[in-house]
Design a protein around this motif. Structure first.
Motif, PDB file in Angstrom:
ATOM      1  N   VAL A 143    -149.880 -29.658 -17.616  1.00  0.00           N
ATOM      2  CA  VAL A 143    -150.243 -28.450 -16.872  1.00  0.00           C
ATOM      3  C   VAL A 143    -149.833 -28.588 -15.408  1.00  0.00           C
ATOM      4  O   VAL A 143    -150.090 -29.626 -14.778  1.00  0.00           O
ATOM      5  N   ILE A 144    -149.214 -27.545 -14.882  1.00  0.00           N
ATOM      6  CA  ILE A 144    -148.941 -27.434 -13.454  1.00  0.00           C
ATOM      7  C   ILE A 144    -149.810 -26.308 -12.925  1.00  0.00           C
ATOM      8  O   ILE A 144    -149.682 -25.160 -13.354  1.00  0.00           O
ATOM      9  N   ALA A 145    -150.706 -26.637 -12.005  1.00  0.00           N
ATOM     10  CA  ALA A 145    -151.606 -25.651 -11.412  1.00  0.00           C
ATOM     11  C   ALA A 145    -151.215 -25.398  -9.967  1.00  0.00           C
ATOM     12  O   ALA A 145    -150.705 -26.292  -9.282  1.00  0.00           O
ATOM     13  N   GLY A 146    -151.477 -24.176  -9.480  1.00  0.00           N
ATOM     14  CA  GLY A 146    -151.196 -23.839  -8.089  1.00  0.00           C
ATOM     15  C   GLY A 146    -152.468 -23.854  -7.248  1.00  0.00           C
ATOM     16  O   GLY A 146    -153.574 -23.725  -7.781  1.00  0.00           O
ATOM     17  N   ARG A 147    -152.299 -24.001  -5.940  1.00  0.00           N
ATOM     18  CA  ARG A 147    -153.457 -24.004  -5.062  1.00  0.00           C
ATOM     19  C   ARG A 147    -153.228 -23.178  -3.784  1.00  0.00           C
ATOM     20  O   ARG A 147    -153.847 -23.441  -2.762  1.00  0.00           O
ATOM     21  N   THR A 148    -152.339 -22.191  -3.851  1.00  0.00           N
ATOM     22  CA  THR A 148    -152.179 -21.248  -2.748  1.00  0.00           C
ATOM     23  C   THR A 148    -152.946 -19.985  -3.119  1.00  0.00           C
ATOM     24  O   THR A 148    -152.531 -19.251  -4.018  1.00  0.00           O
ATOM     25  N   PRO A 149    -154.082 -19.723  -2.476  1.00  0.00           N
ATOM     26  CA  PRO A 149    -155.018 -18.680  -2.938  1.00  0.00           C
ATOM     27  C   PRO A 149    -154.615 -17.253  -2.579  1.00  0.00           C
ATOM     28  O   PRO A 149    -155.274 -16.573  -1.801  1.00  0.00           O
ATOM     29  N   GLY A 183    -157.918 -33.846 -22.810  1.00  0.00           N
ATOM     30  CA  GLY A 183    -156.903 -34.109 -23.826  1.00  0.00           C
ATOM     31  C   GLY A 183    -155.483 -33.877 -23.359  1.00  0.00           C
ATOM     32  O   GLY A 183    -154.533 -34.116 -24.111  1.00  0.00           O
ATOM     33  N   LEU A 184    -155.291 -33.430 -22.107  1.00  0.00           N
ATOM     34  CA  LEU A 184    -153.945 -33.217 -21.583  1.00  0.00           C
ATOM     35  C   LEU A 184    -153.222 -34.554 -21.422  1.00  0.00           C
ATOM     36  O   LEU A 184    -153.829 -35.578 -21.101  1.00  0.00           O
ATOM     37  N   ALA A 185    -151.912 -34.524 -21.588  1.00  0.00           N
ATOM     38  CA  ALA A 185    -151.111 -35.717 -21.343  1.00  0.00           C
ATOM     39  C   ALA A 185    -150.929 -35.947 -19.852  1.00  0.00           C
ATOM     40  O   ALA A 185    -150.879 -37.090 -19.393  1.00  0.00           O
ATOM     41  N   ASP A 186    -150.832 -34.868 -19.070  1.00  0.00           N
ATOM     42  CA  ASP A 186    -150.689 -34.994 -17.628  1.00  0.00           C
ATOM     43  C   ASP A 186    -151.038 -33.665 -16.969  1.00  0.00           C
ATOM     44  O   ASP A 186    -151.042 -32.602 -17.625  1.00  0.00           O
ATOM     45  N   HIS A 187    -151.341 -33.730 -15.673  1.00  0.00           N
ATOM     46  CA  HIS A 187    -151.751 -32.547 -14.908  1.00  0.00           C
ATOM     47  C   HIS A 187    -151.305 -32.746 -13.474  1.00  0.00           C
ATOM     48  O   HIS A 187    -151.428 -33.846 -12.924  1.00  0.00           O
ATOM     49  N   CYS A 188    -150.766 -31.707 -12.845  1.00  0.00           N
ATOM     50  CA  CYS A 188    -150.427 -31.811 -11.433  1.00  0.00           C
ATOM     51  C   CYS A 188    -150.735 -30.504 -10.724  1.00  0.00           C
ATOM     52  O   CYS A 188    -150.837 -29.445 -11.352  1.00  0.00           O
ATOM     53  N   VAL A 189    -150.904 -30.590  -9.402  1.00  0.00           N
ATOM     54  CA  VAL A 189    -151.258 -29.445  -8.580  1.00  0.00           C
ATOM     55  C   VAL A 189    -150.199 -29.274  -7.503  1.00  0.00           C
ATOM     56  O   VAL A 189    -149.829 -30.243  -6.828  1.00  0.00           O
ATOM     57  N   VAL A 190    -149.706 -28.049  -7.329  1.00  0.00           N
ATOM     58  CA  VAL A 190    -148.645 -27.779  -6.359  1.00  0.00           C
ATOM     59  C   VAL A 190    -149.067 -26.679  -5.396  1.00  0.00           C
ATOM     60  O   VAL A 190    -149.990 -25.909  -5.667  1.00  0.00           O
ATOM     61  N   ASP A 191    -148.379 -26.620  -4.271  1.00  0.00           N
ATOM     62  CA  ASP A 191    -148.689 -25.631  -3.247  1.00  0.00           C
ATOM     63  C   ASP A 191    -147.929 -24.339  -3.510  1.00  0.00           C
ATOM     64  O   ASP A 191    -146.883 -24.064  -2.884  1.00  0.00           O
ATOM     65  N   THR A 192    -148.445 -23.544  -4.421  1.00  0.00           N
ATOM     66  CA  THR A 192    -147.859 -22.232  -4.693  1.00  0.00           C
ATOM     67  C   THR A 192    -148.924 -21.339  -5.303  1.00  0.00           C
ATOM     68  O   THR A 192    -149.986 -21.808  -5.720  1.00  0.00           O
ATOM     69  N   GLN A 212    -139.943 -36.397 -20.786  1.00  0.00           N
ATOM     70  CA  GLN A 212    -140.569 -37.725 -20.778  1.00  0.00           C
ATOM     71  C   GLN A 212    -142.078 -37.706 -20.959  1.00  0.00           C
ATOM     72  O   GLN A 212    -142.710 -38.765 -21.063  1.00  0.00           O
ATOM     73  N   GLY A 213    -142.692 -36.524 -20.992  1.00  0.00           N
ATOM     74  CA  GLY A 213    -144.124 -36.450 -21.244  1.00  0.00           C
ATOM     75  C   GLY A 213    -144.989 -36.817 -20.067  1.00  0.00           C
ATOM     76  O   GLY A 213    -146.167 -37.154 -20.252  1.00  0.00           O
ATOM     77  N   SER A 214    -144.426 -36.747 -18.842  1.00  0.00           N
ATOM     78  CA  SER A 214    -145.173 -37.126 -17.654  1.00  0.00           C
ATOM     79  C   SER A 214    -144.607 -36.442 -16.422  1.00  0.00           C
ATOM     80  O   SER A 214    -143.409 -36.171 -16.344  1.00  0.00           O
ATOM     81  N   GLY A 227    -144.856 -28.211   0.855  1.00  0.00           N
ATOM     82  CA  GLY A 227    -146.196 -28.784   0.798  1.00  0.00           C
ATOM     83  C   GLY A 227    -146.198 -30.082   0.046  1.00  0.00           C
ATOM     84  O   GLY A 227    -145.339 -30.935   0.257  1.00  0.00           O
ATOM     85  N   SER A 228    -147.112 -30.236  -0.877  1.00  0.00           N
ATOM     86  CA  SER A 228    -147.231 -31.503  -1.576  1.00  0.00           C
ATOM     87  C   SER A 228    -147.577 -31.262  -3.027  1.00  0.00           C
ATOM     88  O   SER A 228    -147.972 -30.175  -3.417  1.00  0.00           O
ATOM     89  N   ILE A 229    -147.423 -32.313  -3.815  1.00  0.00           N
ATOM     90  CA  ILE A 229    -147.805 -32.272  -5.211  1.00  0.00           C
ATOM     91  C   ILE A 229    -148.690 -33.474  -5.507  1.00  0.00           C
ATOM     92  O   ILE A 229    -148.429 -34.566  -5.029  1.00  0.00           O
ATOM     93  N   ALA A 230    -149.725 -33.241  -6.258  1.00  0.00           N
ATOM     94  CA  ALA A 230    -150.607 -34.351  -6.635  1.00  0.00           C
ATOM     95  C   ALA A 230    -150.659 -34.413  -8.148  1.00  0.00           C
ATOM     96  O   ALA A 230    -150.963 -33.423  -8.806  1.00  0.00           O
ATOM     97  N   SER A 231    -150.345 -35.558  -8.729  1.00  0.00           N
ATOM     98  CA  SER A 231    -150.423 -35.758 -10.178  1.00  0.00           C
ATOM     99  C   SER A 231    -151.707 -36.499 -10.466  1.00  0.00           C
ATOM    100  O   SER A 231    -151.980 -37.540  -9.851  1.00  0.00           O
ATOM    101  N   VAL A 232    -152.519 -35.949 -11.371  1.00  0.00           N
ATOM    102  CA  VAL A 232    -153.817 -36.538 -11.650  1.00  0.00           C
ATOM    103  C   VAL A 232    -154.060 -36.609 -13.152  1.00  0.00           C
ATOM    104  O   VAL A 232    -153.427 -35.923 -13.911  1.00  0.00           O
TER     105      VAL A 232
END
Length: 223
Positions: free
Chosen positions: A141-147, A174-183, A204-206, A218-223
């Motif tokens: 999942v790629i999530a955004g954080r620009t409100p 249960g997600l394989a990976d998750h990250c948050v981007v500035d959009t 590659q699944g990541s 901005g930045s991206i954070a993978s969690v």
């Protein structure tokens, strides 16, 4: 063998909204298809039936058939892979999808009959989402954080959000990976970096290799 990618748009959209993402995924070497559907008027059964048929057809000449869904499109991607046992290999990337259920959709529910007109046959899926993911396919999942978005006006969205969907609403167990981007929510479809992160996960699944890359200044954070 070919790697196919099926793109699914979100609520109140049509396939043309995916044009930029479509082009950028082609540039990464995928064979890309836009799955157009009527998000309000069509029943979920009809939408998923057509999607399954498309996946099975593409599987005849491919090593994998990936799914990339924006918002509601991501929920539908998980739904078809959860319900069907015999599917081609592939991964799923969800862009700003409220996999844990949408506060904005639940806010619309207060409108009574009006919510049925706005959300159509996918209302329950949007409101509730899933409890966890235990399907065979890896999901990122790629999530955004620009409100910036209509959802923030119509509902109280807590924490970081993209104007429509809260980041926490995308964190499905249960997600394989998750990250948050500035959009923003819509901006996920137009970001060149989001397209690159999507392609990386499909292969590659990541998202790990993208953890230090700037996104839209901005930045991206993978969690």
């Amino acid at each position: 063998m070919t790697e196919h990618v099926i793109l699914l748009h979100g609520l109140w959209m049509r396939g043309f909204a995916l044009a930029m993402l479509h082009r950028r995924m082609i540039e990464q070497g995928f064979r890309v298809h836009r799955f157009d559907y009527m998000s309000v008027a069509n029943s979920q059964e009809r939408i998923l039936g057509r999607l399954l048929s498309r996946m099975q057809l593409l599987a005849e000449d491919s090593v994998s058939v990936h799914l990339v869904g924006h918002s509601l499109g991501g929920l539908l991607a998980l739904q078809v892979c959860h319900e069907e046992g015999e599917l081609p290999a592939g991964r799923i990337v969800c862009l700003g999808s409220p996999l844990m259920g949408s506060a904005a959709a639940r806010g619309f529910a207060r409108w009574g009959r009006g919510s049925e007109v706005l959300l159509g046959h996918n209302r329950e899926l949007l409101e509730r989402g899933f409890e966890h993911w235990d399907g065979v396919r890896e999901v990122g999942v790629i999530a955004g954080r620009t409100p910036i978005g209509l959802g923030a006006v119509l509902a109280n969205i807590e924490g970081e959000h993209d104007g429509t969907v809260a980041v926490e609403e995308t964190r499905l167990p249960g997600l394989a990976d998750h990250c948050v981007v500035d959009t923003s929510h819509t901006g996920l479809l137009f970001s060149a970096d989001v397209a690159l992160h999507t392609g990386r996960f499909l292969r590659q699944g990541s998202f790990a290799a993208a953890a230090s890359m700037p996104v839209g200044g901005g930045s991206i954070a993978s969690v």
